[in-house]
Design a protein around this motif. Sequence first.
Motif, PDB file in Angstrom:
ATOM      1  N   ILE A  14     157.967 110.408 120.688  1.00 38.70           N
ATOM      2  CA  ILE A  14     156.820 110.766 120.961  1.00 38.70           C
ATOM      3  C   ILE A  14     155.888 109.790 120.075  1.00 38.70           C
ATOM      4  N   MET A  15     156.185 109.577 118.938  1.00 38.47           N
ATOM      5  CA  MET A  15     155.488 108.727 118.022  1.00 38.47           C
ATOM      6  C   MET A  15     155.718 107.125 118.191  1.00 38.47           C
ATOM      7  N   LEU A  16     156.730 106.526 118.597  1.00 36.07           N
ATOM      8  CA  LEU A  16     156.805 105.189 118.641  1.00 36.07           C
ATOM      9  C   LEU A  16     155.816 104.739 119.832  1.00 36.07           C
ATOM     10  N   PRO A  17     155.761 105.326 121.105  1.00 37.61           N
ATOM     11  CA  PRO A  17     154.874 104.757 121.962  1.00 37.61           C
ATOM     12  C   PRO A  17     153.250 105.309 121.645  1.00 37.61           C
ATOM     13  N   THR A  18     152.977 106.295 120.923  1.00 36.55           N
ATOM     14  CA  THR A  18     151.853 106.810 120.445  1.00 36.55           C
ATOM     15  C   THR A  18     151.129 105.653 119.393  1.00 36.55           C
ATOM     16  N   ILE A  65     153.312  93.784 118.898  1.00 38.18           N
ATOM     17  CA  ILE A  65     154.632  93.733 117.994  1.00 38.18           C
ATOM     18  C   ILE A  65     155.502  94.893 118.415  1.00 38.18           C
ATOM     19  N   MET A  66     155.048  96.110 118.232  1.00 39.54           N
ATOM     20  CA  MET A  66     155.843  97.324 118.565  1.00 39.54           C
ATOM     21  C   MET A  66     155.919  97.669 119.939  1.00 39.54           C
ATOM     22  N   ALA A  67     155.287  96.985 120.887  1.00 39.25           N
ATOM     23  CA  ALA A  67     155.617  97.038 122.343  1.00 39.25           C
ATOM     24  C   ALA A  67     156.698  96.078 122.710  1.00 39.25           C
ATOM     25  N   ALA A  68     156.551  94.663 122.157  1.00 38.43           N
ATOM     26  CA  ALA A  68     157.939  93.921 122.345  1.00 38.43           C
ATOM     27  C   ALA A  68     159.164  94.516 121.861  1.00 38.43           C
ATOM     28  N   ALA A  69     158.993  95.329 120.469  1.00 35.49           N
ATOM     29  CA  ALA A  69     160.117  95.845 120.055  1.00 35.49           C
ATOM     30  C   ALA A  69     160.932  96.861 121.005  1.00 35.49           C
ATOM     31  N   THR A  76     164.699  96.429 114.297  1.00 36.97           N
ATOM     32  CA  THR A  76     164.046  95.772 113.173  1.00 36.97           C
ATOM     33  C   THR A  76     162.552  95.175 113.439  1.00 36.97           C
ATOM     34  N   LEU A  77     162.231  94.542 114.779  1.00 39.67           N
ATOM     35  CA  LEU A  77     161.004  94.357 115.172  1.00 39.67           C
ATOM     36  C   LEU A  77     159.955  95.327 115.208  1.00 39.67           C
ATOM     37  N   TYR A  78     160.536  96.664 115.452  1.00 34.45           N
ATOM     38  CA  TYR A  78     159.606  97.670 115.517  1.00 34.45           C
ATOM     39  C   TYR A  78     159.209  97.958 114.172  1.00 34.45           C
ATOM     40  N   ARG A  79     160.360  97.833 113.076  1.00 36.04           N
ATOM     41  CA  ARG A  79     160.065  98.423 111.914  1.00 36.04           C
ATOM     42  C   ARG A  79     158.894  97.358 111.352  1.00 36.04           C
ATOM     43  N   ARG A 125     160.891 104.988 107.926  1.00 36.35           N
ATOM     44  CA  ARG A 125     162.154 105.413 107.233  1.00 36.35           C
ATOM     45  C   ARG A 125     163.002 106.174 108.181  1.00 36.35           C
ATOM     46  N   SER A 126     162.807 106.636 109.217  1.00 38.71           N
ATOM     47  CA  SER A 126     163.547 107.404 110.076  1.00 38.71           C
ATOM     48  C   SER A 126     164.362 106.070 110.876  1.00 38.71           C
ATOM     49  N   LEU A 127     163.812 105.235 110.998  1.00 40.06           N
ATOM     50  CA  LEU A 127     164.384 104.014 111.852  1.00 40.06           C
ATOM     51  C   LEU A 127     165.373 103.424 110.815  1.00 40.06           C
TER      52      LEU A 127
END
Length: 137
Positions: A14-18, A65-69, A76-79, A125-127
């Motif tokens: 839920i949160m990563l796309p949010t 950056i998060m969308a590319a990840a 790591t890119l999303y982090r 931290r979860s990632l």
Amino acid sequence: MPLDRAHVTVASRIMLPTYIGFFLIIGCNYIIDPPRLAQSPMLRFADSLMSLQVWGSLFVACSLIMAAAMWSKRRTLYRFGLILAGTSMGLWAIAATFGAFLEPISFSAWAWPTFVTCATVASNRSLVRGEYDRTGG
């Protein structure tokens, strides 16, 4: 571990796309509509520290950056995007805190960017821990 549905928590699904949508919407708003936003004491104060277009560009960069990840499934890119997003929201919270004593800004203006900062830290931290839904749900 890849950044995909099978390797993240249910909450992260839920949160990563949010985060992507949140930072994209806020960022585009700050880039496109600064005159209207300048009516807000907090946004006027933030603009005096750094142009709202720059704040907006920073937020859009976090989103991209998060969308590319997500697209490349690179954890790591999303982090990196989360760290940048959390840092930018942390700076926004600091600006709101100091601004409340310098301008007619609400004394609670720091609360929402602090919440977003804490959420990005929790997701990061979860990632880092490689947490995921082991039930397959």
